[in-house]
Design a protein around this motif. Structure first.
Motif, PDB file in Angstrom:
ATOM      1  N   LYS A  55       0.732  -1.307   0.012  1.00  8.01           N
ATOM      2  CA  LYS A  55      -0.068   0.050  -0.100  1.00  8.01           C
ATOM      3  C   LYS A  55       0.957   1.160   0.097  1.00  8.01           C
ATOM      4  O   LYS A  55       2.030   1.507   0.479  1.00  8.01           O
ATOM      5  N   LEU A  56       0.355   2.256  -0.619  1.00  7.16           N
ATOM      6  CA  LEU A  56       1.062   3.487  -0.542  1.00  7.16           C
ATOM      7  C   LEU A  56       0.614   4.221   0.628  1.00  7.16           C
ATOM      8  O   LEU A  56      -0.440   4.222   1.208  1.00  7.16           O
ATOM      9  N   ALA A  57       1.453   5.350   0.775  1.00  8.88           N
ATOM     10  CA  ALA A  57       1.162   6.279   2.132  1.00  8.88           C
ATOM     11  C   ALA A  57      -0.161   6.860   1.866  1.00  8.88           C
ATOM     12  O   ALA A  57      -0.228   7.320   0.586  1.00  8.88           O
ATOM     13  N   GLY A  58      -1.026   6.993   2.780  1.00  9.49           N
ATOM     14  CA  GLY A  58      -2.385   7.798   2.494  1.00  9.49           C
ATOM     15  C   GLY A  58      -3.358   6.907   1.995  1.00  9.49           C
ATOM     16  O   GLY A  58      -4.472   7.289   2.089  1.00  9.49           O
ATOM     17  N   GLU A  59      -3.077   5.544   1.469  1.00  4.68           N
ATOM     18  CA  GLU A  59      -4.242   4.777   1.177  1.00  4.68           C
ATOM     19  C   GLU A  59      -4.968   4.306   2.525  1.00  4.68           C
ATOM     20  O   GLU A  59      -4.419   4.096   3.566  1.00  4.68           O
ATOM     21  N   PRO A  60      -6.218   4.228   2.104  1.00  2.00           N
ATOM     22  CA  PRO A  60      -7.316   3.762   3.322  1.00  2.00           C
ATOM     23  C   PRO A  60      -6.666   1.973   3.964  1.00  2.00           C
ATOM     24  O   PRO A  60      -6.235   1.401   3.035  1.00  2.00           O
ATOM     25  N   MET A  61      -6.761   2.125   4.983  1.00  2.00           N
ATOM     26  CA  MET A  61      -6.475   0.584   5.771  1.00  2.00           C
ATOM     27  C   MET A  61      -8.077  -0.162   5.467  1.00  2.00           C
ATOM     28  O   MET A  61      -8.935   0.580   5.275  1.00  2.00           O
ATOM     29  N   GLU A  62      -7.879  -1.581   5.490  1.00  2.00           N
ATOM     30  CA  GLU A  62      -9.030  -2.510   5.227  1.00  2.00           C
ATOM     31  C   GLU A  62      -9.516  -3.042   6.492  1.00  2.00           C
ATOM     32  O   GLU A  62      -8.575  -3.451   7.220  1.00  2.00           O
ATOM     33  N   ILE A  63     -10.797  -3.144   6.763  1.00  2.00           N
ATOM     34  CA  ILE A  63     -11.124  -3.608   7.954  1.00  2.00           C
ATOM     35  C   ILE A  63     -11.869  -4.876   7.562  1.00  2.00           C
ATOM     36  O   ILE A  63     -12.771  -4.843   7.010  1.00  2.00           O
ATOM     37  N   TYR A  64     -11.664  -5.943   8.147  1.00  2.00           N
ATOM     38  CA  TYR A  64     -11.909  -7.410   7.990  1.00  2.00           C
ATOM     39  C   TYR A  64     -12.947  -7.842   9.217  1.00  2.00           C
ATOM     40  O   TYR A  64     -12.424  -7.596  10.546  1.00  2.00           O
TER      41      TYR A  64
END
Length: 184
Positions: free
Chosen positions: A139-148
């Motif tokens: 992932k790039l800096a500033g991309e959203p995290m994913e919630i599982y």
């Protein structure tokens, strides 16, 4: 045995002579016994007993069929009444307040995890990691995290710090249609 044959031959000859004046050449042979028929009395009795056994078996079979038909007729007349709940308009629409009764699922535990990013490493690279090593993620800096939730993607968000603890502010919730597509 020769005496029996001579006796039998004489009986045949006498029978032929007695029945000679009749139109039926075999008319005088009623009392004559054939040597081949000597054991046929037993065979005749065996055949009769076999026929009797078959007749008894067929009668039993017919009785069983009649009994089965009577049982089926009796069973078809039996009815059971069940007390079913009323399925009127209120039952179809839910409770009268319009709120679903989902209290029974509120205590089911779920595993929620947040993923910052992923990477693949060789075993050699993993063994060379030490304190202060940096692992590059996809992932790039500033991309959203994913919630599982239980391993299924349900939302995306950004990392925040609240009272010295990490948290996630949700920015995008996955639609139910997209969640179903992930299953396939």
């Amino acid at each position: 045995m020769a005496d029996d044959q001579d006796k039998l031959a004489q009986e045949w000859a006498d029978a032929l002579l007695d029945g000679g004046d009749s139109d039926d050449p075999l008319a005088g042979l009623d009392n004559v016994t054939d040597p081949a028929d000597a054991g046929s009395a037993d065979v005749g009795n065996e055949e009769e007993s076999l026929a009797d056994e078959w007749a008894a078996a067929l009668a039993d079979s017919e009785q069983d069929e009649v009994k089965h038909e009577k049982e089926q007729a009796f069973l078809s007349t039996q009815t059971h009444e069940y007390d079913l709940p009323d399925m009127g308009p209120d039952a179809k629409a839910g409770s009268s307040s319009g709120k679903r009764d989902l209290d029974f699922i509120l205590d089911i535990p779920l595993e929620v995890s947040a993923e910052l990013g992923r990477t693949k490493l060789l075993i050699n690279e993993l063994l060379q990691l030490g304190q202060g090593s940096v692992v590059e993620l996809n992932k790039l800096a500033g991309e959203p995290m994913e919630i599982y939730v239980n391993g299924k993607l349900v939302a995306r968000g950004e990392a925040v710090v609240i009272n010295e603890k990490f948290g996630i502010r949700l920015t995008d919730i996955i639609s139910p249609i997209e969640r179903v597509k992930q299953l396939g």
